[in-house]
Motif scaffolding. Structure first.
Motif, short mmCIF file in Angstrom:
data_model
loop_
_atom_site.label_atom_id
_atom_site.label_comp_id
_atom_site.label_asym_id
_atom_site.label_seq_id
_atom_site.Cartn_x
_atom_site.Cartn_y
_atom_site.Cartn_z
N LYS A 197 0.83 -1.20 0.00
CA LYS A 197 0.00 0.00 0.00
C LYS A 197 0.86 1.26 0.00
O LYS A 197 0.57 2.23 -0.72
CB LYS A 197 -0.92 0.01 1.22
CG LYS A 197 -2.02 -1.04 1.20
CD LYS A 197 -2.84 -0.98 2.48
CE LYS A 197 -3.92 -2.06 2.51
NZ LYS A 197 -4.69 -2.05 3.78
N LEU A 198 1.93 1.23 0.80
CA LEU A 198 2.82 2.40 0.84
C LEU A 198 3.45 2.65 -0.53
O LEU A 198 3.57 3.80 -0.96
CB LEU A 198 3.91 2.17 1.90
CG LEU A 198 3.43 2.04 3.34
CD1 LEU A 198 4.59 1.69 4.26
CD2 LEU A 198 2.74 3.30 3.82
N ALA A 199 3.84 1.57 -1.21
CA ALA A 199 4.45 1.72 -2.53
C ALA A 199 3.45 2.27 -3.54
O ALA A 199 3.80 3.09 -4.40
CB ALA A 199 5.00 0.37 -3.00
N GLN A 200 2.19 1.84 -3.44
CA GLN A 200 1.15 2.37 -4.33
C GLN A 200 0.98 3.87 -4.14
O GLN A 200 0.92 4.64 -5.11
CB GLN A 200 -0.19 1.68 -4.04
CG GLN A 200 -0.48 0.45 -4.85
CD GLN A 200 -1.90 -0.01 -4.59
OE1 GLN A 200 -2.23 -0.50 -3.50
NE2 GLN A 200 -2.76 0.16 -5.57
N VAL A 201 0.88 4.30 -2.90
CA VAL A 201 0.70 5.72 -2.61
C VAL A 201 1.91 6.51 -3.09
O VAL A 201 1.77 7.57 -3.73
CB VAL A 201 0.47 5.93 -1.10
CG1 VAL A 201 0.51 7.42 -0.77
CG2 VAL A 201 -0.85 5.33 -0.66
N GLU A 202 3.11 6.00 -2.81
CA GLU A 202 4.32 6.71 -3.24
C GLU A 202 4.36 6.87 -4.75
O GLU A 202 4.65 7.96 -5.27
CB GLU A 202 5.57 5.98 -2.76
CG GLU A 202 6.85 6.68 -3.19
CD GLU A 202 8.12 6.04 -2.66
OE1 GLU A 202 9.20 6.62 -2.86
OE2 GLU A 202 8.03 4.94 -2.06
N ALA A 203 4.04 5.80 -5.49
CA ALA A 203 4.07 5.86 -6.95
C ALA A 203 3.05 6.85 -7.48
O ALA A 203 3.34 7.64 -8.40
CB ALA A 203 3.82 4.46 -7.53
N ALA A 204 1.84 6.83 -6.92
CA ALA A 204 0.80 7.74 -7.40
C ALA A 204 1.17 9.19 -7.11
O ALA A 204 1.04 10.06 -7.99
CB ALA A 204 -0.53 7.38 -6.74
N GLU A 205 1.63 9.47 -5.90
CA GLU A 205 1.96 10.86 -5.56
C GLU A 205 3.14 11.37 -6.38
O GLU A 205 3.16 12.53 -6.81
CB GLU A 205 2.22 10.98 -4.06
CG GLU A 205 0.97 10.77 -3.22
CD GLU A 205 1.14 11.16 -1.76
OE1 GLU A 205 2.29 11.46 -1.36
OE2 GLU A 205 0.14 11.18 -1.03
N ALA A 206 4.14 10.50 -6.62
CA ALA A 206 5.28 10.93 -7.43
C ALA A 206 4.84 11.27 -8.85
O ALA A 206 5.27 12.28 -9.44
CB ALA A 206 6.34 9.83 -7.45
N ALA A 207 3.95 10.45 -9.41
CA ALA A 207 3.47 10.70 -10.77
C ALA A 207 2.66 11.99 -10.84
O ALA A 207 2.76 12.76 -11.81
CB ALA A 207 2.63 9.53 -11.24
N LEU A 208 1.86 12.26 -9.80
CA LEU A 208 1.05 13.48 -9.80
C LEU A 208 1.92 14.72 -9.62
O LEU A 208 1.64 15.78 -10.20
CB LEU A 208 -0.01 13.40 -8.71
CG LEU A 208 -1.06 12.29 -8.90
CD1 LEU A 208 -2.07 12.30 -7.78
CD2 LEU A 208 -1.75 12.40 -10.25
N ALA A 214 2.07 20.23 -6.75
CA ALA A 214 3.11 20.28 -5.73
C ALA A 214 2.60 19.83 -4.37
O ALA A 214 3.33 19.19 -3.60
CB ALA A 214 3.68 21.69 -5.63
N ASP A 215 1.37 20.14 -4.03
CA ASP A 215 0.81 19.85 -2.72
C ASP A 215 -0.39 18.93 -2.89
O ASP A 215 -1.39 19.32 -3.51
CB ASP A 215 0.41 21.15 -2.02
CG ASP A 215 0.21 20.98 -0.52
OD1 ASP A 215 0.51 19.89 0.00
OD2 ASP A 215 -0.23 21.95 0.12
N LEU A 216 -0.31 17.72 -2.38
CA LEU A 216 -1.40 16.76 -2.58
C LEU A 216 -1.26 15.61 -1.60
O LEU A 216 -0.22 15.43 -0.98
CB LEU A 216 -1.39 16.21 -4.01
CG LEU A 216 -0.28 15.18 -4.31
CD1 LEU A 216 -0.77 14.14 -5.29
CD2 LEU A 216 0.96 15.88 -4.87
#
Length: 278
Positions: A197-208, A214-216
């Motif tokens: 789950k942590l990896a999913q969130v990290e990947a999504a936020e990095a892509a966004l 910048a802030d999300l």
């Protein structure tokens, strides 16, 4: 309190926190609060007597890890990394409202076992500010108390605005950086924290962020990614071409659906929700 003056001096109330310290370790994330503690310590004690300590685990995004090294280099402090293993703790994985206690307890334990002796430290400090000290959703503060960790900003009465003013006065590269809580804060309480789950969130936020957001926050709700952005960005995210790009980025991270939260950014939303129901 009022904003710190726009000069390079360490406020007297902050400098007093280091009066009886010979060698200090600073629990360091690269964010504005811990960076100001680190910079104040270096300015007061000298760089040779201060060590920045960065806890590294799956809850720390790679971008934040790299940024922390850059900030420490600008401040002039040596940085050491310690691996933390909060994920081995069933109470942390259970993700109750006290999750941050178990995370900070692990960090301060590792600093005590791995860094204090190796670097001859006689004190450890972290970046709780005066606003944080008044919030009910900061269980990490209890861990700091139990480990006798110093909180120079809170003790000096420096709130978020004053801390940012100091960061700008000292030209710290993180002075205007948005808050960046650990990735586990994106998972609703009582839903298990896992590396996947942590990896999913990290990947999504990095892509966004690559798309210019910048802030999300990307909140993990199983197949659903609930996106929080500042209110000023809501219309832009929901409009083409960004809407389609955001949706595609979130799906590439492993989510089936991307949902935009019209409430905007919500600091501590999961913990405050649980506390308000109690």
């Amino acid at each position: 309190m009022t904003l710190a003056p726009p000069d390079t001096a360490v406020p007297a109330a902050l400098a007093r926190a280091f009066e009886d310290v010979d060698r200090l370790g600073v629990a360091f994330s690269g964010g504005v609060d811990s960076a100001v503690v680190l910079a104040a310590a270096v300015r007061t004690l000298g760089a040779a007597r201060v060590v920045a300590v960065l806890g590294v685990s799956p809850s720390l995004p790679a971008t934040e890890r790299a940024a922390a090294h850059r900030v420490a280099a600008v401040v002039g402090a040596a940085l050491v990394e310690v691996e933390t293993h909060e994920g081995d703790n069933a109470a942390y994985r259970a993700n109750g409202p006290d999750r941050c206690f178990h995370c900070k307890d692990e960090l301060f334990t590792r600093i005590g076992e791995d860094v204090v002796t190796a670097h001859g430290l006689d004190a450890v400090a972290y970046g709780e500010n005066a606003d944080d000290a008044r919030r009910p959703d900061r269980p990490g503060s209890r861990a700091a108390t139990e480990h006798r960790v110093l909180r120079p900003l809170a003790d000096a009465g420096l709130d978020k605005a004053a801390v940012r003013a100091l960061a700008r006065a000292w030209d710290l590269p993180c002075a205007d950086k948005p808050a960046a809580p650990c990735l586990a804060s994106r998972i609703p309480h009582h839903e298990e924290v896992t590396p996947e789950k942590l990896a999913q969130v990290e990947a999504a936020e990095a892509a966004l962020r690559d798309l210019g957001l910048a802030d999300l926050r990307v909140r993990h709700h199983g197949d659903i990614a609930r996106l929080e952005v500042p209110a000023a960005d809501l219309v832009r995210v929901a409009s083409e071409p960004l809407r389609a790009q955001v949706n595609a980025a979130v799906r590439r991270a492993g989510f089936r659906w991307a949902v935009l939260d019209l409430a905007g950014m919500q600091s501590g939303a999961f913990t405050l929700e649980v506390l308000n129901r109690a």
